[in-house]
Design a protein around this motif. Structure first.
Motif, PDB file in Angstrom:
ATOM      1  N   LEU A  25     -57.892   1.325   4.540  1.00  0.00           N
ATOM      2  CA  LEU A  25     -58.588   2.382   3.647  1.00  0.00           C
ATOM      3  C   LEU A  25     -59.398   1.883   2.582  1.00  0.00           C
ATOM      4  O   LEU A  25     -58.884   1.129   2.022  1.00  0.00           O
ATOM      5  CB  LEU A  25     -57.471   3.422   3.279  1.00  0.00           C
ATOM      6  CG  LEU A  25     -56.504   3.812   4.200  1.00  0.00           C
ATOM      7  CD1 LEU A  25     -55.429   4.597   3.548  1.00  0.00           C
ATOM      8  CD2 LEU A  25     -57.042   4.693   5.202  1.00  0.00           C
ATOM      9  N   ALA A  47     -63.335   5.908  -3.551  1.00  0.00           N
ATOM     10  CA  ALA A  47     -63.532   6.615  -2.379  1.00  0.00           C
ATOM     11  C   ALA A  47     -62.413   7.571  -2.118  1.00  0.00           C
ATOM     12  O   ALA A  47     -61.519   7.163  -2.788  1.00  0.00           O
ATOM     13  CB  ALA A  47     -63.483   5.466  -0.936  1.00  0.00           C
ATOM     14  N   GLY A  95     -63.287  14.039  -2.408  1.00  0.00           N
ATOM     15  CA  GLY A  95     -62.315  14.480  -1.111  1.00  0.00           C
ATOM     16  C   GLY A  95     -62.309  16.146  -0.832  1.00  0.00           C
ATOM     17  O   GLY A  95     -61.596  16.423  -0.100  1.00  0.00           O
ATOM     18  N   ASP A  97     -60.708   8.228   0.500  1.00  0.00           N
ATOM     19  CA  ASP A  97     -60.047   7.766   1.526  1.00  0.00           C
ATOM     20  C   ASP A  97     -58.409   7.976   1.559  1.00  0.00           C
ATOM     21  O   ASP A  97     -57.496   8.658   2.320  1.00  0.00           O
ATOM     22  CB  ASP A  97     -60.120   6.363   2.474  1.00  0.00           C
ATOM     23  CG  ASP A  97     -61.821   6.223   2.600  1.00  0.00           C
ATOM     24  OD1 ASP A  97     -62.611   6.839   1.859  1.00  0.00           O
ATOM     25  OD2 ASP A  97     -62.140   5.628   3.574  1.00  0.00           O
ATOM     26  N   THR A 131     -56.184  10.725   3.368  1.00  0.00           N
ATOM     27  CA  THR A 131     -54.774  10.296   4.379  1.00  0.00           C
ATOM     28  C   THR A 131     -53.582  10.950   3.892  1.00  0.00           C
ATOM     29  O   THR A 131     -52.792  11.251   4.766  1.00  0.00           O
ATOM     30  CB  THR A 131     -54.726   8.842   4.207  1.00  0.00           C
ATOM     31  OG1 THR A 131     -56.151   8.105   4.686  1.00  0.00           O
ATOM     32  CG2 THR A 131     -53.598   8.159   4.981  1.00  0.00           C
ATOM     33  N   ALA A 190     -53.044   0.983   1.956  1.00  0.00           N
ATOM     34  CA  ALA A 190     -54.592   0.776   2.155  1.00  0.00           C
ATOM     35  C   ALA A 190     -54.898  -0.206   2.826  1.00  0.00           C
ATOM     36  O   ALA A 190     -56.045  -0.340   3.730  1.00  0.00           O
ATOM     37  CB  ALA A 190     -55.166   0.996   0.586  1.00  0.00           C
TER      38      ALA A 190
END
Length: 243
Positions: A166, A171, A205, A173, A177, A161
């Protein structure tokens, strides 16, 4: 409800999901704040496990420090990521906690939840790719110590991260990923998490999110966006228990 063996991939949180290292984190955070908070605010409310679940669990280390300090009206400078453990900064305190954590891991080893290992074995046998997505910067150390590192095609952790800039959980992310690295569709991928921030990240997500109740509570996990909740990952192999 989904079945993990029908998914494109499964993304696991680490501490508290695969390994019983959440308990080690709780010990290390408790030692840090039980010592530090009275030194700056003598009448501060004592740090408890409730603080861990509400303010720290699932977050990047520095974010956890900031959350606890803010809850007691304490402000210290952020400092830098490489601050020494005795520095009175956010990163210094985080690094002090990490020294305690790694000392415990190296001394006591790592316990893998039996039900979680059964799920990993079943997924591996079915050829379903797996990743570990953890806010911890110690994820590789923990996986190596537990003998699990070679079971996962991808590891996205706190080091990743920082390197790839990230945003941390809640979040999405880090999970996104990992999904991109595996080449899978989030909508057909399962996220397994025990922390409110991680469940929220998976939900945001677009993943199917399984919450594991290791003390956070079913209601909190469902409110954060868990599609189902279990108390042991082995329940997923038998169909799961709806939250």
């Amino acid at each position: 409800m989904t079945h993990v063996l029908d998914s494109q991939a499964v993304l696991f949180d680490l501490d508290g999901v695969l390994t019983d290292t959440a308990a080690v984190h709780r010990r290390a955070w408790s030692a840090l704040f039980t010592e530090f908070l009275p030194s700056v605010v003598p009448d501060a409310a004592p740090y408890t496990d409730a603080d861990y679940f509400a303010l720290v669990d699932g977050k990047a280390r520095a974010a956890g420090v900031r959350s606890v300090l803010a809850s007691r009206g304490v402000h210290v400078p952020d400092g830098a990521a490489d601050d020494p453990p005795d520095a009175q900064t956010v990163h210094g305190l985080g690094n002090r906690k990490n020294v305690r954590f790694t000392d415990i891991i190296r001394g006591d080893g790592v316990e893998v939840f039996d039900g979680s290992l059964r799920v990993v074995d079943a997924l591996g046998g079915a050829g379903i790719p797996m990743a570990v997505v953890s806010s911890s910067r110690n994820a590789v150390l923990v996986l190596e110590t537990a003998g699990l590192l070679d079971r996962f095609a991808v590891v996205v952790d706190g080091v990743t991260a920082e390197r790839e800039h990230l945003a941390g959980k809640p979040a999405p992310d880090m999970f996104l990923t990992a999904a991109r690295s595996l080449g899978v569709d989030p909508a057909r991928t399962v996220v397994i998490e025990d922390a409110v921030s991680g469940v929220e990240a998976g939900n945001r997500g677009g993943f199917w999110v399984v919450g594991v109740d290791r003390g956070t509570g079913v209601a909190a996990l469902v409110e954060a966006g868990a599609d189902e909740v279990v108390t042991d990952l082995a329940d997923l192999l038998a169909g799961g228990n709806s939250g």
